[in-house]
Design an enzyme around this catalytic site. Structure first.
Site, PDB file in Angstrom:
ATOM      1  N   LYS A 244       0.837  -1.199   0.000  1.00  0.00           N
ATOM      2  CA  LYS A 244       0.000   0.000   0.000  1.00  0.00           C
ATOM      3  C   LYS A 244       0.873   1.251   0.000  1.00  0.00           C
ATOM      4  O   LYS A 244       1.560   1.548   0.973  1.00  0.00           O
ATOM      5  CB  LYS A 244      -0.898   0.049   1.243  1.00  0.00           C
ATOM      6  CG  LYS A 244      -1.985   1.105   1.095  1.00  0.00           C
ATOM      7  CD  LYS A 244      -2.540   1.615   2.395  1.00  0.00           C
ATOM      8  CE  LYS A 244      -1.850   2.849   2.914  1.00  0.00           C
ATOM      9  NZ  LYS A 244      -2.016   4.056   2.086  1.00  0.00           N
TER      10      LYS A 244
ATOM     11  N   GLU B  69       9.637   0.946  10.843  1.00  0.00           N
ATOM     12  CA  GLU B  69      10.612   2.038  10.679  1.00  0.00           C
ATOM     13  C   GLU B  69       9.843   3.314  10.960  1.00  0.00           C
ATOM     14  O   GLU B  69       8.995   3.714  10.162  1.00  0.00           O
ATOM     15  CB  GLU B  69      11.172   2.069   9.250  1.00  0.00           C
ATOM     16  CG  GLU B  69      11.948   0.845   8.825  1.00  0.00           C
ATOM     17  CD  GLU B  69      13.274   0.670   9.546  1.00  0.00           C
ATOM     18  OE1 GLU B  69      13.659   1.566  10.337  1.00  0.00           O
ATOM     19  OE2 GLU B  69      13.918  -0.361   9.309  1.00  0.00           O
TER      20      GLU B  69
ATOM     21  N   CYS C 126      13.262  10.522   7.759  1.00  0.00           N
ATOM     22  CA  CYS C 126      13.328  10.046   9.143  1.00  0.00           C
ATOM     23  C   CYS C 126      14.762  10.084   9.669  1.00  0.00           C
ATOM     24  O   CYS C 126      14.970  10.090  10.873  1.00  0.00           O
ATOM     25  CB  CYS C 126      12.723   8.660   9.256  1.00  0.00           C
ATOM     26  SG  CYS C 126      13.243   7.552   7.961  1.00  0.00           S
TER      27      CYS C 126
ATOM     28  N   GLU D 196       9.691  15.566  16.084  1.00  0.00           N
ATOM     29  CA  GLU D 196      10.106  15.407  14.690  1.00  0.00           C
ATOM     30  C   GLU D 196       9.330  16.416  13.845  1.00  0.00           C
ATOM     31  O   GLU D 196       8.111  16.317  13.724  1.00  0.00           O
ATOM     32  CB  GLU D 196       9.802  13.983  14.224  1.00  0.00           C
ATOM     33  CG  GLU D 196      10.265  13.736  12.802  1.00  0.00           C
ATOM     34  CD  GLU D 196      10.047  12.306  12.333  1.00  0.00           C
ATOM     35  OE1 GLU D 196       8.963  11.742  12.580  1.00  0.00           O
ATOM     36  OE2 GLU D 196      10.968  11.751  11.699  1.00  0.00           O
TER      37      GLU D 196
END
Ligand code: NAP
Ligand code: MG
Length: 451
Positions: A152, A227, A261, A353
């Site tokens: 996906k 992750e 990331c 983040e």
């Protein structure tokens, strides 16, 4: 249908149908059926098919890169690297089927051997920040190990994944071995978690969704690789090559508009060289070229969406801005590279983040404090440190709680070395020689030789 937007202009590129729950179930069922034959394909034949897939991707690098520039706003240089990365991951894991060896363990009275059995259908859920590489890190080793894959893509960035699904068929992969299912996370992605035929979920994205996926997978003891986010530190010691560290710092956080990331978004500079280092950093930030990502000179394109731009801007509003680069005005989700001074480790931009072109800076006194500040986060994905002292480089490398670290460099992810996070940055490792085993289960077989 979901509209796909070009983030450089805000214009609609195309529309893509989203799979509903019944279509998703039907695709998973076809993948389950295809697994029965795919797992039996001779190792050398599976290897050859994956090498062919790699070759077909290689023939379409320009087309895939162009799609990614338009759908994701990635610079053309990055987009070519990303398509090439899919080819390289396929080539690398094409070497795996004939090398997926078990062990022979001494047991009296017979022969004891282990097999690395494929799991079945693997569900790969991909975010919008690196649509091609992250897809490949999942489907490459999963297919090599004998699994079938349903994938996906993120709703915002489905185009390259859909094309890769077509190229797999063109390369001769049997139907339903690799299926791309565009649609919503809460529909298609969620079904990967709950459908019993999906035996593993490989997820990359936000920590919150990752936690929910892990909790959902627990119900069926489903294998999971995660992750997740990062807030990686770039630690500059006074004895480092400051010019080199300053010249490379912008790309280590602003590459892909900071939507990475692994972005080194927390800069820790030893206090004795703090002013000198910021003076070196400023021109490098101002020189970082934010422009039409199709231009070969672009260092950075726009953010992925208006929502992402709002979210990134919220971190800068009340913060202490040291200096900024420039970005085009007008249409598209542009945001200039921005350097913020942190006044405490409690500052929101220091802790969270941002996932945008924002760098937070804080000074430190000594090695002990640098390590403490670097580790003062729930994340632990990546990071860098700059020093000419070999002993310190090794001590700090071992002390920083992170899955991948670069010394005197900001090395990007390599397909042949392991990648993944410590703490809340993830679970399991992708890429490298061992990733294959996370797409298999070990079976032990004992054969009695006695009459
Ligand atoms: P996200 O919501 O975690 O999305 C990642 C992928 O998971 C997308 O394909 C998404 O589908 C899917 N998904 C969403 N909810 C799901 C669910 N309940 N079950 C199964 N799949 C689901 O991430 P995001 O909203 O795109 O980004 C939010 C923030 O996450 C970013 O600002 C950044 O901080 C972080 N992030 C980190 C990474 C990374 O590489 N570690 C990547 C992307 C984002 P849809 O397409 O429908 O959303
Ligand atoms: Mg989301």
């Amino acid at each position: 249908m979901t509209q796909v937007i070009n983030p450089s202009t805000g214009a609609v590129l195309t529309s893509v149908p989203g799979m509903g729950p019944h279509e998703t179930d039907a695709a998973i069922e076809r993948a389950r059926k295809a697994f029965e034959s795919w797992r039996k394909v001779a190792p050398g034949d599976r290897a050859r098919l994956l090498r062919r897939f790699a070759a077909v991707v290689d023939q379409h690098i320009d087309e895939l890169a162009d799609l990614e520039v338009r759908n994701s706003g990635h610079t053309i240089g990055n987009a070519r690297w990303e398509a090439g990365n899919v080819r390289d991951v396929l080539d690398y894991y094409a070497g795996a089927p004939e090398r997926l060896t078990g062990r022979q363990i001494p047991v009296a009275g017979g022969l004891d051997v282990t097999f690395h059995e494929p799991l079945g259908v693997v569900g790969v859920i991909v975010p919008w920040n690196f649509p091609m590489p992250i897809a490949g890190w999942g489907f490459g080793p999963a297919l090599a190990a004998g699994n079938t894959v349903v994938l996906k893509p993120a709703e915002l960035t489905p185009l390259t994944a859909i094309r890769l699904g077509e190229l797999a068929l063109e390369a001769g992969l049997p139907p339903h071995v690799f299926t791309v299912l565009p649609g919503r996370g809460s529909v298609v992605g969620q079904r990967f978690v709950t459908h019993p035929a999906v035996r593993k979920v490989c997820f990359t994205g936000s920590t919150d969704v990752g936690k929910a996926i892990m909790a959902g997978c627990a119900d069926q003891v489903k294998r999971v690789t995660l992750e997740l986010g990062g807030k990686s530190a770039n630690i500059v010691f006074a004895d480092a090559d400051l010019a080199k560290a300053a010249a490379s710092a912008p790309a280590s956080v602003f590459d892909n508009a900071g939507q990475d990331c692994c972005a080194r978004s927390r800069l820790l500079v030893q206090d004795s060289v703090y002013d000198e280092f910021l003076a070196l950093l400023e021109p490098a930030v101002r020189a970082f070229r934010v422009e039409d990502p199709a231009s070969p000179s672009a260092d950075m394109g726009p953010l992925i969406s208006s929502g992402q731009r709002e979210s990134v801007a919220s971190y800068v509003e009340d913060a202490d801005v040291a200096f900024r680069g420039t970005a085009p005005d007008g249409d598209g989700w542009w945001f200039p590279p921005t350097v913020l001074l942190a006044h405490s480790t409690g500052d929101r931009h220091w802790r969270e983040e941002v996932f945008g072109p924002v760098l937070s800076v804080l000074p430190f006194r000594d090695e002990e404090e640098a390590v403490r500040l670097a580790n003062d986060t729930e994340y632990g994905l990546s990071g860098s440190l700059w020093t000419r002292d070999l002993g310190r480089a090794l001590r700090v490398s071992r002390a920083v709680e992170t899955g991948a670290l670069s010394v005197n460099s900001h090395s990007s992810v390599r397909y042949w070395t392991p990648f993944g996070g410590m703490k809340q940055s993830g679970l399991g490792r992708e890429l490298g020689p061992d990733a294959l085993h996370s797409f298999t289960d070990v079976k032990n077989v004992f054969i009695a030789t006695e009459d």
